[in-house]
Write a protein that holds these residues in place. Sequence first.
Motif, mmCIF file in Angstrom:
data_model
loop_
_atom_site.group_PDB
_atom_site.id
_atom_site.type_symbol
_atom_site.label_atom_id
_atom_site.label_comp_id
_atom_site.label_asym_id
_atom_site.label_seq_id
_atom_site.Cartn_x
_atom_site.Cartn_y
_atom_site.Cartn_z
ATOM 1 N N UNK A 1 18.102 47.030 -38.665
ATOM 2 C CA UNK A 1 17.649 48.303 -39.121
ATOM 3 C C UNK A 1 18.382 49.547 -38.827
ATOM 4 N N UNK A 2 17.786 50.985 -39.246
ATOM 5 C CA UNK A 2 17.774 51.737 -38.891
ATOM 6 C C UNK A 2 17.450 52.094 -37.354
ATOM 7 N N UNK A 3 16.746 51.927 -36.769
ATOM 8 C CA UNK A 3 16.650 51.971 -35.456
ATOM 9 C C UNK A 3 16.915 50.610 -34.256
ATOM 10 N N UNK A 4 17.407 49.580 -35.126
ATOM 11 C CA UNK A 4 17.488 47.758 -34.077
ATOM 12 C C UNK A 4 18.888 47.942 -34.734
ATOM 13 N N UNK A 5 19.558 47.783 -33.645
ATOM 14 C CA UNK A 5 20.414 46.595 -33.856
ATOM 15 C C UNK A 5 20.743 45.411 -32.942
ATOM 16 N N UNK A 6 19.993 44.517 -34.058
ATOM 17 C CA UNK A 6 20.017 43.264 -33.713
ATOM 18 C C UNK A 6 21.680 42.039 -34.714
ATOM 19 N N UNK A 7 21.659 41.594 -34.460
ATOM 20 C CA UNK A 7 23.054 40.543 -34.883
ATOM 21 C C UNK A 7 22.100 39.682 -34.785
ATOM 22 N N UNK A 8 22.666 38.733 -35.815
ATOM 23 C CA UNK A 8 21.890 37.194 -36.437
ATOM 24 C C UNK A 8 22.178 36.542 -35.068
ATOM 25 N N UNK A 9 23.425 36.196 -34.872
ATOM 26 C CA UNK A 9 23.880 35.465 -34.081
ATOM 27 C C UNK A 9 24.721 36.708 -33.457
ATOM 28 N N UNK A 10 25.560 35.384 -31.808
ATOM 29 C CA UNK A 10 26.280 36.361 -30.899
ATOM 30 C C UNK A 10 28.049 36.309 -31.718
ATOM 31 N N UNK A 11 28.069 35.895 -32.706
ATOM 32 C CA UNK A 11 29.399 35.945 -32.633
ATOM 33 C C UNK A 11 30.343 36.978 -33.639
ATOM 34 N N UNK A 12 31.283 37.259 -33.057
ATOM 35 C CA UNK A 12 32.017 38.807 -33.941
ATOM 36 C C UNK A 12 32.818 38.048 -34.512
ATOM 37 N N UNK A 13 32.600 38.523 -36.207
ATOM 38 C CA UNK A 13 33.255 37.702 -37.218
ATOM 39 C C UNK A 13 34.905 38.728 -37.445
ATOM 40 N N UNK A 14 35.790 38.212 -36.842
ATOM 41 C CA UNK A 14 37.039 38.871 -36.894
ATOM 42 C C UNK A 14 37.860 38.889 -38.105
ATOM 43 N N UNK A 15 38.188 40.379 -38.269
ATOM 44 C CA UNK A 15 39.373 40.476 -39.605
ATOM 45 C C UNK A 15 40.455 40.007 -39.002
ATOM 46 N N UNK A 16 40.987 40.064 -40.450
ATOM 47 C CA UNK A 16 42.639 39.292 -40.240
ATOM 48 C C UNK A 16 43.545 40.384 -41.191
ATOM 49 N N UNK A 17 44.500 40.702 -39.429
ATOM 50 C CA UNK A 17 45.688 41.372 -40.092
ATOM 51 C C UNK A 17 45.893 41.238 -40.944
ATOM 52 N N UNK A 18 46.908 41.932 -42.193
ATOM 53 C CA UNK A 18 48.081 41.653 -42.699
ATOM 54 C C UNK A 18 49.383 41.974 -42.831
ATOM 55 N N UNK A 19 50.367 41.344 -42.490
ATOM 56 C CA UNK A 19 51.573 41.685 -41.862
ATOM 57 C C UNK A 19 52.308 42.461 -42.814
#
Length: 538
Positions: A186-204
């Motif tokens: 939240x506002x004061x705490x950064x805590x991901x639910x899992x260590x996975x980085x969900x990477x965005x897909x670039x368009x061509x």
Amino acid sequence: GSFSKDFYLIVYNALGYDRDELIQVPVSSLGNYTLTKIGSNKQIPCYQQEMMKSENIILSFMALKIPPMGFTVYRIKRTADTPTRPERDSSSKLSRFGRSLGHQATKRTQTISNGVLEMTFDSKTGLLQKVETAENVVIHLNQSWGYYASFDSRKRTFRSRKENERSPQTDTSHTENDPNLEQNSGAYIFRPSEPTFFEATPNFDATIFQCPSYTEIRTSFHEPWIQQTTRIVTGKPFIDIEFCIGPIPVEDGIGKEVVTRFSSSIQSGDIFYTDSNAREFLSRKRSFRPTWNLEEFEPIAGNYYPVNAGIFIQDEDSSMAILVDRSQGGSSLESGSLELMVHRRTLVDDKRGVDEPINETKLGITAYPPYGTAERQGEGIVIKGFHRLVFGSGNSGASLARSQMDGMFSAPFVFAGSSSFELPFMQTRLSTLQRQLPPQIMPITLSLVPNNEKRLLLRLGHQYANGESETLSQPVAINLADILKDFVVLNFTETTLPGYEHISDWKRRRLDWGALSGKKRNLEPSDWETDKLVVTLN
């Protein structure tokens, strides 16, 4: 507006030395514009292109030799509409990236040079892949955008928080006695639910805009709420990456912490550096604390640090620094990588005092109970910003960051106004200084002392720490008698930083910690308290 109106720009430089800067101003539509530098009647080339995520047009030009702590005036005259699109301008063009003329191109990559850096990009996505400096330093890069899913205690699926486990799983070992079980991001705490980085897909479908002053490469993503422009200014030793993020989608019930990541060939190991309130750079070691043995439960959030000005990595052969335009969280989670968090949107409160999630929306929020239901209205907010990338030789990260910090912190101020007739400016180019300050000295404050028109408050800062540069870290002597224009300096006194107390008075009344150990503190006056007007900054 009416074609008969002239638009005036006053471009102000708050730094202590001349600077050449790319200036970009929005205009309502395409047209036939002429730009003149007032005082010289010299017409300046300007270029038009469409803004990112907007129907407006950006008018761009190079402002040369903006005087130190001073300004230059320009006039923009719009004479008529024109159907000409930006890409049809004789001196600029917009094209599909990888098909533009004048650059070396292969099936996969395209190389662009601005005279200082040679950069290789992916021809389809427009993302940076390699940089070579004028000193023949080569750094391979892979840039990506993505997000971490925010932890939400309402969800019954938990991740294992063991240090060496990297995959999400249903964790049945948590009990009600676990103090972290309900800790939301939240506002004061950064805590991901899992260590996975969900990477965005670039368009061509990357596009490139080229003109003599700069080149822009625009990259879109499958996730339409992520857009990026890579800007390369001719003759500049850096790359600017402008981003437009939002509205972050939360229809799936998952909060998101948006991050850009740069993975490079630099062998930085587990060491990276962040600034301390834009002053000293501090060495950070991943998954380590210098004063206690760390038992790590949060491998992502536990390695994030505040970045107010810059972050860098380095090895014996090369260095890379990223400068920010506002405070962000940053880290290096793998050797050679840097990442920065630029935007967040969460759906639950972290129970640290705000009593609401970070779910900012365009139309705000209804009244709180008992007067309303505290519901968010409209889409999530959109943020724009940019990062500045600098590259150099081995173990030069601090010097690279310092070289661009002041320019990032104090970009030129542009003041605009219109008039139906030509304005007779008394001054069209003005500087507060008689001469430029050395590049390592930044003017922080110059103002009149309240209720005393004959006294000025001047703050100067030496921007380089010891050992950051062989030349620029050295002490600098400043003669106050000949730096200010239109002022005769008779004397000066050193004060505390707020400027309200003489430094010798402060030294006398402060607590003498040395006395507690039997050592008496030397109360001799400061070296500045002399009848000379030369000060030395370290």
